[in-house]
Design an enzyme around this catalytic site. Structure first.
Site, short mmCIF file in Angstrom:
data_model
loop_
_atom_site.label_atom_id
_atom_site.label_comp_id
_atom_site.label_asym_id
_atom_site.label_seq_id
_atom_site.Cartn_x
_atom_site.Cartn_y
_atom_site.Cartn_z
N LYS A 72 0.84 -1.21 0.00
CA LYS A 72 0.00 0.00 0.00
C LYS A 72 0.87 1.26 0.00
O LYS A 72 0.48 2.28 -0.58
CB LYS A 72 -0.94 0.01 1.20
N ALA A 117 -3.16 -12.70 -12.80
CA ALA A 117 -3.86 -11.40 -12.69
C ALA A 117 -4.84 -11.45 -11.53
O ALA A 117 -6.01 -11.10 -11.64
CB ALA A 117 -4.57 -11.06 -13.99
N ALA A 160 2.94 -14.20 -9.41
CA ALA A 160 1.93 -13.95 -8.35
C ALA A 160 0.75 -14.88 -8.61
O ALA A 160 -0.32 -14.44 -9.04
CB ALA A 160 1.50 -12.49 -8.36
N ALA A 196 -5.56 -10.26 6.02
CA ALA A 196 -5.03 -9.93 7.34
C ALA A 196 -6.16 -9.75 8.37
O ALA A 196 -6.07 -10.28 9.49
CB ALA A 196 -4.20 -8.65 7.25
N HIS A 207 -23.74 15.46 2.27
CA HIS A 207 -23.57 15.88 0.88
C HIS A 207 -22.49 16.95 0.82
O HIS A 207 -22.50 17.86 1.65
CB HIS A 207 -24.88 16.46 0.35
P1 FAD Z 1 1.60 -14.24 8.11
O1 FAD Z 1 1.40 -12.79 8.03
O2 FAD Z 1 2.16 -14.94 6.92
O3 FAD Z 1 2.54 -14.48 9.36
C1 FAD Z 1 2.99 -15.75 9.71
C2 FAD Z 1 4.18 -15.62 10.61
O4 FAD Z 1 4.54 -16.90 11.05
C3 FAD Z 1 5.43 -15.04 9.94
O5 FAD Z 1 5.95 -14.01 10.73
C4 FAD Z 1 6.40 -16.21 9.89
O6 FAD Z 1 7.74 -15.82 10.10
C5 FAD Z 1 5.94 -17.04 11.06
N1 FAD Z 1 6.24 -18.47 10.96
C6 FAD Z 1 5.96 -19.32 9.93
N2 FAD Z 1 6.35 -20.58 10.27
C7 FAD Z 1 6.89 -20.50 11.51
C8 FAD Z 1 7.44 -21.44 12.40
N3 FAD Z 1 7.49 -22.73 12.13
N4 FAD Z 1 7.91 -20.99 13.58
C9 FAD Z 1 7.85 -19.68 13.91
N5 FAD Z 1 7.31 -18.75 13.11
C10 FAD Z 1 6.84 -19.15 11.94
N6 FAD Z 1 -4.21 -8.90 3.14
C11 FAD Z 1 -5.11 -7.93 3.42
O7 FAD Z 1 -6.04 -8.16 4.19
N7 FAD Z 1 -4.99 -6.69 2.85
C12 FAD Z 1 -4.01 -6.39 1.99
O8 FAD Z 1 -3.93 -5.26 1.50
C13 FAD Z 1 -3.05 -7.39 1.68
N8 FAD Z 1 -2.02 -7.13 0.84
C14 FAD Z 1 -1.09 -8.09 0.59
C15 FAD Z 1 -0.05 -7.80 -0.27
C16 FAD Z 1 0.91 -8.75 -0.54
C17 FAD Z 1 2.05 -8.41 -1.49
C18 FAD Z 1 0.85 -10.02 0.09
C19 FAD Z 1 1.91 -11.05 -0.15
C20 FAD Z 1 -0.19 -10.32 0.95
C21 FAD Z 1 -1.17 -9.36 1.21
N9 FAD Z 1 -2.26 -9.62 2.04
C22 FAD Z 1 -3.18 -8.66 2.30
C23 FAD Z 1 -2.42 -10.94 2.70
C24 FAD Z 1 -1.94 -10.85 4.15
O9 FAD Z 1 -0.59 -10.46 4.16
C25 FAD Z 1 -2.11 -12.21 4.82
O10 FAD Z 1 -3.45 -12.62 4.71
C26 FAD Z 1 -1.74 -12.11 6.29
O11 FAD Z 1 -0.42 -11.68 6.46
C27 FAD Z 1 -1.92 -13.47 6.96
O12 FAD Z 1 -1.63 -13.35 8.30
P2 FAD Z 1 -1.10 -14.57 9.16
O13 FAD Z 1 -0.81 -14.02 10.50
O14 FAD Z 1 -2.00 -15.71 9.01
O15 FAD Z 1 0.27 -15.02 8.46
P1 NAD Z 2 -4.77 -14.88 -6.18
O1 NAD Z 2 -5.36 -16.19 -5.91
O2 NAD Z 2 -5.54 -13.64 -5.88
O3 NAD Z 2 -4.38 -14.76 -7.73
C1 NAD Z 2 -3.55 -15.68 -8.36
C2 NAD Z 2 -3.94 -15.69 -9.82
O4 NAD Z 2 -2.96 -16.43 -10.51
C3 NAD Z 2 -5.28 -16.39 -10.05
O5 NAD Z 2 -6.10 -15.56 -10.82
C4 NAD Z 2 -4.89 -17.66 -10.77
O6 NAD Z 2 -5.84 -18.07 -11.72
C5 NAD Z 2 -3.62 -17.24 -11.45
N1 NAD Z 2 -2.72 -18.36 -11.78
C6 NAD Z 2 -2.44 -19.45 -11.02
N2 NAD Z 2 -1.52 -20.22 -11.64
C7 NAD Z 2 -1.22 -19.60 -12.81
C8 NAD Z 2 -0.34 -19.89 -13.88
N3 NAD Z 2 0.43 -20.97 -13.86
N4 NAD Z 2 -0.29 -19.02 -14.92
C9 NAD Z 2 -1.06 -17.90 -14.93
N5 NAD Z 2 -1.91 -17.59 -13.94
C10 NAD Z 2 -1.99 -18.41 -12.90
O7 NAD Z 2 -3.36 -14.90 -5.44
P2 NAD Z 2 -2.26 -13.76 -5.28
O8 NAD Z 2 -2.57 -12.59 -6.14
O9 NAD Z 2 -0.95 -14.44 -5.40
O10 NAD Z 2 -2.48 -13.34 -3.78
C11 NAD Z 2 -2.36 -14.31 -2.73
C12 NAD Z 2 -3.27 -14.00 -1.59
O11 NAD Z 2 -2.87 -12.82 -0.93
C13 NAD Z 2 -4.69 -13.79 -2.06
O12 NAD Z 2 -5.47 -14.86 -1.60
C14 NAD Z 2 -5.15 -12.52 -1.46
O13 NAD Z 2 -6.29 -12.71 -0.66
C15 NAD Z 2 -3.99 -12.04 -0.59
N6 NAD Z 2 -3.78 -10.63 -0.93
C16 NAD Z 2 -4.73 -9.74 -0.57
C17 NAD Z 2 -4.59 -8.42 -0.92
C18 NAD Z 2 -5.66 -7.46 -0.54
O14 NAD Z 2 -6.45 -7.78 0.33
N7 NAD Z 2 -5.73 -6.27 -1.14
C19 NAD Z 2 -3.49 -8.00 -1.65
C20 NAD Z 2 -2.56 -8.94 -2.03
C21 NAD Z 2 -2.71 -10.26 -1.65
#
Ligand code: FAD
Ligand code: NAD
Length: 475
Positions: free
Chosen positions: A58, A191, A278, A329, A453
């Site tokens: 973000k 995508a 991705a 999250a 508004h």
């Molecule tokens: P995580 O955040 O993955 O945390 C897991 C933790 O466990 C990590 O710190 C890891 O080090 C630790 N861990 C793993 N295995 C072990 C172990 N064996 N021992 C000790 N520690 C361990 N979600 C949203 O809601 N809004 C968004 O805008 C959004 N944007 C995203 C953008 C990107 C690029 C990505 C990749 C994800 C995004 N997400 C978003 C998804 C969001 O990040 C996840 O849904 C969220 O972080 C999940 O939370 P969690 O606590 O389950 O796991």
């Molecule tokens: P996603 O599931 O949103 O999208 C992955 C896409 O890749 C799908 O449309 C799938 O059809 C496509 N795909 C899979 N295999 C493929 C291949 N071999 N070739 C071409 N396309 C293929 O997953 P993501 O974008 O990686 O994000 C992972 C998770 O992180 C999501 O579940 C999402 O909820 C979370 N996330 C959330 C936010 C947010 O809340 N704004 C932002 C980023 C990530």
């Protein structure tokens, strides 16, 4: 002698750290084990979300949107700027500072709540014990005793054989947040949410971006009308989104990546300077428990839990990306807090039907509840109200009038079943529909609520009126 706790949480992402804080608030002696090492080589709390997910993405979306606005969005306002520059390393450094401030904030919260932060990899043993292998190889492992264990180890990117991560040219979402210059030609495989958010960042900064999506439908989880409108907007912005495109091979050299993909028209070849993969995320459940711990998972490795995040073993819970449901999250945090309350003996409720989804592109996309397609499939009669931002005064004043609001209500009871938005500040607007659904409100309730508004929220009001065919600002 091993240390003993009421609750041991494994994982300090938004699911785990919130669980730990809530448990400590409720008077439970709590430890949180996490193995994360940040890019500075230091242990850090906050997991994927704070370190390489929600927050850094973000931050870059915000910076890139300012740059794009300055170049292309302000002309209509009568504003022009000369010699607009871009300093990518500074943009990345700003993002890093936000990450370190926020992850440092969690450290302070742990301190204030007297939570023990145990650095290292946790593994569940029988008898509610957690073995911790410290990050430093030279340190001995220790065992923690727990009254209850919360597994919150999150997820990691899926990798595909056709495009193996190679730090220089082929990156995952983490690498895509660290590019030091704007690639001229950027490919994105997938995508989905990450693909279009991070694709947008680099498109706005000047890359030519091609997204290759295996499925024929764009954003299949969103309402189809909203997905169609979003796709139209993204294409207008120059994002080249190719559906039904299956990547068959990639070859990275020092300078570029050659990629081949197949679609219904045959084989195609593309050359990129960088490629982002991705294609989804998978749960971190491997080696999370000893072989004699009989924890049930599904075939994809998600830990099996009931509605209240109880695993198949007594006093062992699992939350967040590690379990079924959307990988978000806020979903994980709610589960974490709820589980802490259950462990403390409180009654709690988790409503999975009102988890909002947001995609932070421009325009933003947000939804909650059922789509039209869900309701058709379930045979439920519904009524729909839509309203375009083009007829909203505030959106026009902002010069951000693309998109629409759609409210779906039960045809008999008028209860709101879903809300869908593509448009400005959809991420904030969706909260009104989430709250309405939590209160089991009808579309008439929103229609009878006074909205200030001129605000974007008037579009929700109008869409609610439109459910009953009485929108005021639409012919
Ligand atoms: P995580 O955040 O993955 O945390 C897991 C933790 O466990 C990590 O710190 C890891 O080090 C630790 N861990 C793993 N295995 C072990 C172990 N064996 N021992 C000790 N520690 C361990 N979600 C949203 O809601 N809004 C968004 O805008 C959004 N944007 C995203 C953008 C990107 C690029 C990505 C990749 C994800 C995004 N997400 C978003 C998804 C969001 O990040 C996840 O849904 C969220 O972080 C999940 O939370 P969690 O606590 O389950 O796991
Ligand atoms: P996603 O599931 O949103 O999208 C992955 C896409 O890749 C799908 O449309 C799938 O059809 C496509 N795909 C899979 N295999 C493929 C291949 N071999 N070739 C071409 N396309 C293929 O997953 P993501 O974008 O990686 O994000 C992972 C998770 O992180 C999501 O579940 C999402 O909820 C979370 N996330 C959330 C936010 C947010 O809340 N704004 C932002 C980023 C990530």
């Amino acid at each position: 002698m091993s240390k003993s706790y009421d609750v041991v949480v494994i994982g300090a992402g938004p699911a785990g750290y919130v669980a730990a804080i809530r448990a400590a608030q409720l008077g439970l002696k709590t430890a949180c084990v996490d193995r994360w090492i940040n890019k500075q080589g230091e242990p850090a709390l906050g997991g994927t979300c704070l370190n390489v997910g929600c927050i850094p993405s973000k931050a870059l979306l915000e910076s890139s949107e300012h740059y794009h606005e300055l170049l292309h969005g302000l002309g209509e306002h009568g504003i022009s700027a000369k010699s607009v520059g871009i300093d990518v390393p500074k943009m990345i450094a700003r993002k890093d500072k936000i990450v370190s401030d926020l992850t440092g904030g969690i450290k302070q919260l742990f301190k204030a709540n007297k939570i023990d932060w145990v650095q290292g990899a946790g593994r569940l043993l029988t008898g509610k014990q957690v073995e911790v292998t410290p990050n430093g190889a030279d340190q001995p492992s220790e065992t923690l005793e727990a009254g209850a264990v919360i597994l919150a180890t999150g997820s990691r990117p899926v990798d595909i054989p056709a495009a193996r991560i190679n730090r220089d040219r082929i990156v995952d979402s983490t690498g895509a947040l660290e590019l030091t210059e704007v690639p001229k030609r950027l490919g994105v495989i997938g995508a989905g949410v990450i693909g279009i958010e991070l694709g947008s960042v680099w498109r706005r900064l000047g890359s030519e971006v091609i997204l290759l999506e295996a499925q024929d439908d764009f954003l299949p989880l969103a309402d189809a009308q909203i997905a169609r409108e979003s796709l139209r907007q993204f294409k207008k912005q120059g994002l080249d989104i190719r559906l039904g495109a299956r990547v068959t091979s990639t070859k990275a050299t020092a300078k570029q990546v050659a990629l081949t993909y197949q679609d219904k028209n045959g084989d195609h070849k593309l050359i990129f300077d960088k490629l982002i993969v991705a294609v989804g995320r998978r749960p971190n459940s491997d080696n999370l428990w000893a072989p004699d711990v009989e924890l049930l998972t599904d075939e994809s490795g998600f830990v099996h839990v009931d509605d209240q995040c109880r695993s198949t073993l007594p006093d062992i819970y699992a939350v967040g990306d590690l379990v079924r449901g959307p990988m978000l999250a806020h979903k994980g945090s709610e589960e974490g807090a709820a589980v802490a309350e259950i462990i403390a003996g409180q009654a709690t409720e988790l409503n999975h039907d009102t988890i909002p989804s947001v995609i932070y592109t421009a325009p933003e996309i947000a939804w909650v509840g059922k789509t039209e397609e869900d309701l058709k499939a379930a045979g439920i009669d519904y009524r729909i109200g839509t309203f375009p931002f083009a007829a909203n005064g505030r959106a026009r004043a902002m010069e951000q009038a693309a998109g629409m609001v759609k409210i779906i209500a039960d045809a008999k009871t008028d209860r709101i079943l879903g809300g869908h938005i593509v448009g400005p500040m959809a991420s904030e607007l969706i909260a009104e529909i989430v709250l309405a659904m939590e209160f089991r409100a009808s579309s008439e309730d929103i229609a009878r609520t006074i909205h200030a508004h001129p605000t974007l929220s008037e579009s929700l009001h109008e869409a609610a009126l439109a459910v009953d065919g009485r929108a005021l600002h639409r012919a």
